[in-house]
Structure formats: structure tokens, C-alpha cells
Scaffold this motif. Structure first.
Motif, mmCIF file in Angstrom:
data_model
loop_
_atom_site.group_PDB
_atom_site.id
_atom_site.type_symbol
_atom_site.label_atom_id
_atom_site.label_comp_id
_atom_site.label_asym_id
_atom_site.label_seq_id
_atom_site.Cartn_x
_atom_site.Cartn_y
_atom_site.Cartn_z
ATOM 1 N N THR A 26 47.113 -9.723 30.845
ATOM 2 C CA THR A 26 47.539 -9.294 29.512
ATOM 3 C C THR A 26 47.021 -10.202 28.401
ATOM 4 O O THR A 26 47.319 -9.976 27.235
ATOM 5 C CB THR A 26 49.080 -9.255 29.432
ATOM 6 O OG1 THR A 26 49.599 -10.566 29.704
ATOM 7 C CG2 THR A 26 49.653 -8.273 30.444
ATOM 8 N N TYR A 27 46.237 -11.226 28.767
ATOM 9 C CA TYR A 27 45.689 -12.139 27.766
ATOM 10 C C TYR A 27 44.707 -11.381 26.882
ATOM 11 O O TYR A 27 43.738 -10.781 27.351
ATOM 12 C CB TYR A 27 44.994 -13.318 28.448
ATOM 13 C CG TYR A 27 44.333 -14.275 27.488
ATOM 14 C CD1 TYR A 27 45.088 -15.193 26.770
ATOM 15 C CD2 TYR A 27 42.955 -14.251 27.287
ATOM 16 C CE1 TYR A 27 44.486 -16.075 25.885
ATOM 17 C CE2 TYR A 27 42.336 -15.133 26.401
ATOM 18 C CZ TYR A 27 43.118 -16.037 25.700
ATOM 19 O OH TYR A 27 42.520 -16.900 24.831
ATOM 20 N N SER A 28 44.936 -11.381 25.582
ATOM 21 C CA SER A 28 44.117 -10.620 24.657
ATOM 22 C C SER A 28 42.914 -11.419 24.200
ATOM 23 O O SER A 28 43.027 -12.597 23.885
ATOM 24 C CB SER A 28 44.941 -10.213 23.430
ATOM 25 O OG SER A 28 44.124 -9.590 22.464
ATOM 26 N N ALA A 31 40.893 -7.277 19.354
ATOM 27 C CA ALA A 31 40.571 -5.848 19.193
ATOM 28 C C ALA A 31 41.180 -4.993 20.290
ATOM 29 O O ALA A 31 40.617 -3.980 20.676
ATOM 30 C CB ALA A 31 39.059 -5.648 19.128
ATOM 31 N N GLY A 32 42.328 -5.398 20.791
ATOM 32 C CA GLY A 32 43.015 -4.603 21.801
ATOM 33 C C GLY A 32 42.428 -4.689 23.194
ATOM 34 O O GLY A 32 42.835 -3.947 24.088
ATOM 35 N N ILE A 33 41.461 -5.587 23.405
ATOM 36 C CA ILE A 33 40.842 -5.742 24.722
ATOM 37 C C ILE A 33 41.489 -6.926 25.440
ATOM 38 O O ILE A 33 41.675 -7.982 24.862
ATOM 39 C CB ILE A 33 39.319 -5.973 24.588
ATOM 40 C CG1 ILE A 33 38.663 -4.767 23.907
ATOM 41 C CG2 ILE A 33 38.678 -6.206 25.955
ATOM 42 C CD1 ILE A 33 37.187 -4.942 23.653
ATOM 43 N N THR A 34 41.836 -6.719 26.703
ATOM 44 C CA THR A 34 42.462 -7.774 27.502
ATOM 45 C C THR A 34 41.489 -8.289 28.552
ATOM 46 O O THR A 34 40.469 -7.661 28.837
ATOM 47 C CB THR A 34 43.724 -7.255 28.204
ATOM 48 O OG1 THR A 34 43.351 -6.196 29.101
ATOM 49 C CG2 THR A 34 44.741 -6.741 27.201
ATOM 50 N N ALA A 115 26.838 -7.287 22.885
ATOM 51 C CA ALA A 115 26.590 -5.847 22.807
ATOM 52 C C ALA A 115 27.757 -5.048 23.372
ATOM 53 O O ALA A 115 28.027 -3.926 22.944
ATOM 54 C CB ALA A 115 25.304 -5.502 23.557
ATOM 55 N N ARG A 116 28.460 -5.627 24.335
ATOM 56 C CA ARG A 116 29.591 -4.928 24.944
ATOM 57 C C ARG A 116 30.889 -5.173 24.174
ATOM 58 O O ARG A 116 31.952 -4.760 24.592
ATOM 59 C CB ARG A 116 29.737 -5.365 26.406
ATOM 60 C CG ARG A 116 28.581 -4.873 27.286
ATOM 61 C CD ARG A 116 28.517 -5.559 28.619
ATOM 62 N NE ARG A 116 29.606 -5.163 29.491
ATOM 63 C CZ ARG A 116 29.742 -5.610 30.740
ATOM 64 N NH1 ARG A 116 28.858 -6.442 31.242
ATOM 65 N NH2 ARG A 116 30.761 -5.225 31.475
ATOM 66 N N GLY A 117 30.783 -5.863 23.050
ATOM 67 C CA GLY A 117 31.952 -6.043 22.200
ATOM 68 C C GLY A 117 32.877 -7.157 22.630
ATOM 69 O O GLY A 117 34.034 -7.206 22.226
ATOM 70 N N TYR A 118 32.384 -8.077 23.461
ATOM 71 C CA TYR A 118 33.258 -9.139 23.960
ATOM 72 C C TYR A 118 33.316 -10.334 23.012
ATOM 73 O O TYR A 118 34.268 -11.072 22.993
ATOM 74 C CB TYR A 118 32.777 -9.631 25.332
ATOM 75 C CG TYR A 118 32.875 -8.600 26.418
ATOM 76 C CD1 TYR A 118 33.704 -7.485 26.281
ATOM 77 C CD2 TYR A 118 32.138 -8.732 27.588
ATOM 78 C CE1 TYR A 118 33.791 -6.544 27.273
ATOM 79 C CE2 TYR A 118 32.231 -7.787 28.599
ATOM 80 C CZ TYR A 118 33.049 -6.701 28.434
ATOM 81 O OH TYR A 118 33.131 -5.772 29.429
ATOM 82 N N GLU A 119 32.256 -10.532 22.234
ATOM 83 C CA GLU A 119 32.208 -11.715 21.364
ATOM 84 C C GLU A 119 32.875 -11.359 20.038
ATOM 85 O O GLU A 119 32.261 -11.262 18.991
ATOM 86 C CB GLU A 119 30.767 -12.150 21.150
ATOM 87 C CG GLU A 119 30.669 -13.585 20.678
ATOM 88 C CD GLU A 119 29.235 -14.065 20.739
ATOM 89 O OE1 GLU A 119 29.047 -15.233 21.099
ATOM 90 O OE2 GLU A 119 28.330 -13.288 20.443
ATOM 91 N N ILE A 120 34.181 -11.185 20.100
ATOM 92 C CA ILE A 120 34.925 -10.717 18.938
ATOM 93 C C ILE A 120 35.924 -11.752 18.458
ATOM 94 O O ILE A 120 36.732 -11.478 17.605
ATOM 95 C CB ILE A 120 35.655 -9.398 19.286
ATOM 96 C CG1 ILE A 120 36.355 -9.539 20.623
ATOM 97 C CG2 ILE A 120 34.695 -8.239 19.311
ATOM 98 C CD1 ILE A 120 36.976 -8.273 21.135
#
Length: 202
Positions: A26-28, A31-34, A115-120
């Protein structure tokens, strides 16, 4: 610490590891991604790699094969997932050319992450550490469950003793009552159960 004590310690930590997996999942990362979502993506990537099943020379260019060879020469582990892979690649080695190639490889992986949206959010290394911990704990828990499932196939009472007494921390009085055993039989079976678990887990 004896081997028997090591087995008991490993089994007694099962519930704690399951709880840690739940907490890590559950660690966020923003942007709502865990972390669990990242882990699912890693597993899909690994599945894709297995399904592809082709030698690298059939889908990599000559230069990409060179990058791959350098990575294999210096990496001591091969974790699943782009994030864990980046952490496993050394930052600097003795050969300057190899160092440059490894840095380029890290850059490629970093771009995939972005590119996969992880570096947010800041702290990508912290995210990698948590993801790696999650994957390692899941592997440990799955291993324990697989061994106990195998044990249950031919020694169900041994498996029950391990679940009830060691994993769930039930006192021997409760276990003997549930399994209708005398105290001497319980302790004799407990010792055999641990030894059998150890044999299967090797």
C-alpha cells in the motif's frame, strides 16, 4: 544457532513477513500508484520475456548486445523488473569504456521508468528499495507455503503442527487438544515435522 532453530525462526516470522508485504503493497509512489502496482508490472514484464523466448541476438542490435554483455559481466544478480535491475547495475567499474556503457544502460532503464510514469516523485531509490524488499518477501513467503503444501501431501499432521504451533504461536496444550495428541507424542512429532520441513526446503 542450530539448523532446527533457524527453521523455527524462519517459520515463526511467516506472519510478520505477510504483514510487511501488506504494508509495502500500500506504499504510495504518487499519483495513486502503489508499490504493489509496480510489482505487478514487473511480473508482467518477466512473463513477456519468458513468452518471447528468443536469444538476444535475434532482437538486439550489435551495440545493444554489447551493452547486454557488459551488464552480464558486472551484475552479480538479475532481479525482475526495470527498477530492481537498475539498482543491480554498478555505477562505476575499473574499465572506463565499460563504465560508460553501464551508465548508458542505467540511463536507458531510467528512461523506461520515466516513460511508464514511475518517476513522479523524488526518491526513486527508496521506491526501488521498497519494491525489492516486497519481491524478496513474497518469494520467501511463497517458498514457505510451497514446502508446507508439499509436506501436507504425505504428512498432514506434521504440517498442522507447524502451522498451529510454530507459525500461529499456539501453546502446545492447545495443539495437543486440537490434534488429540499426548504431550510426548506432540513433542516427538514436532521434532520430526521440523526435520522433514528442513529436508524438503533444501
Amino acid at each position: 544457532m542450530t539448523t532446527e532453530q533457524q527453521v523455527i525462526e524462519q517459520l515463526s516470522q511467516y506472519r510478520q513477513k505477510k504483514a510487511r508485504i501488506q504494508a509495502l503493497s500500500t506504499y504510495s509512489v504518487g499519483a495513486g500508484i502503489t508499490v504493489s502496482r509496480l510489482n505487478e508490472d514487473d511480473q508482467l514484464q518477466e512473463l513477456h520475456r519468458k513468452l518471447r523466448g528468443l536469444p538476444s541476438y535475434m532482437y538486439l542490435s550489435g551495440y545493444e548486445q554489447k551493452l547486454e554483455n557488459v551488464a552480464h559481466a558486472y551484475m552479480t544478480q538479475y532481479p525482475a523488473g526495470v527498477k530492481s535491475q537498475m539498482q543491480a547495475i554498478p555505477v562505476q567499474v575499473l574499465d572506463p569504456e565499460d563504465t560508460e556503457l553501464l551508465q548508458e544502460l542505467r540511463g536507458k532503464i531510467q528512461r523506461v521508468i520515466a516513460a511508464r510514469g514511475y518517476e513522479i516523485r523524488e526518491g526513486i531509490e527508496e521506491i526501488i528499495e521498497r519494491l525489492t524488499e516486497l519481491q524478496n518477501l513474497q518469494a520467501e513467503v511463497e517458498r514457505i507455503e510451497a514446502v508446507l503444501d508439499a509436506l501436507e501431501q504425505y504428512k498432514p499432521d506434521y504440517a498442522k503442527i507447524i502451522w498451529l504451533h510454530i507459525i500461529d504461536s499456539n501453546p502446545w496444550e492447545n495443539v495437543t487438544e486440537q490434534l488429540n495428541l499426548s504431550r510426548p507424542v506432540f513433542y516427538r512429532w514436532r521434532k520430526k515435522a521440523i526435520a522433514e520441513y528442513e529436508r524438503l526446503a533444501k
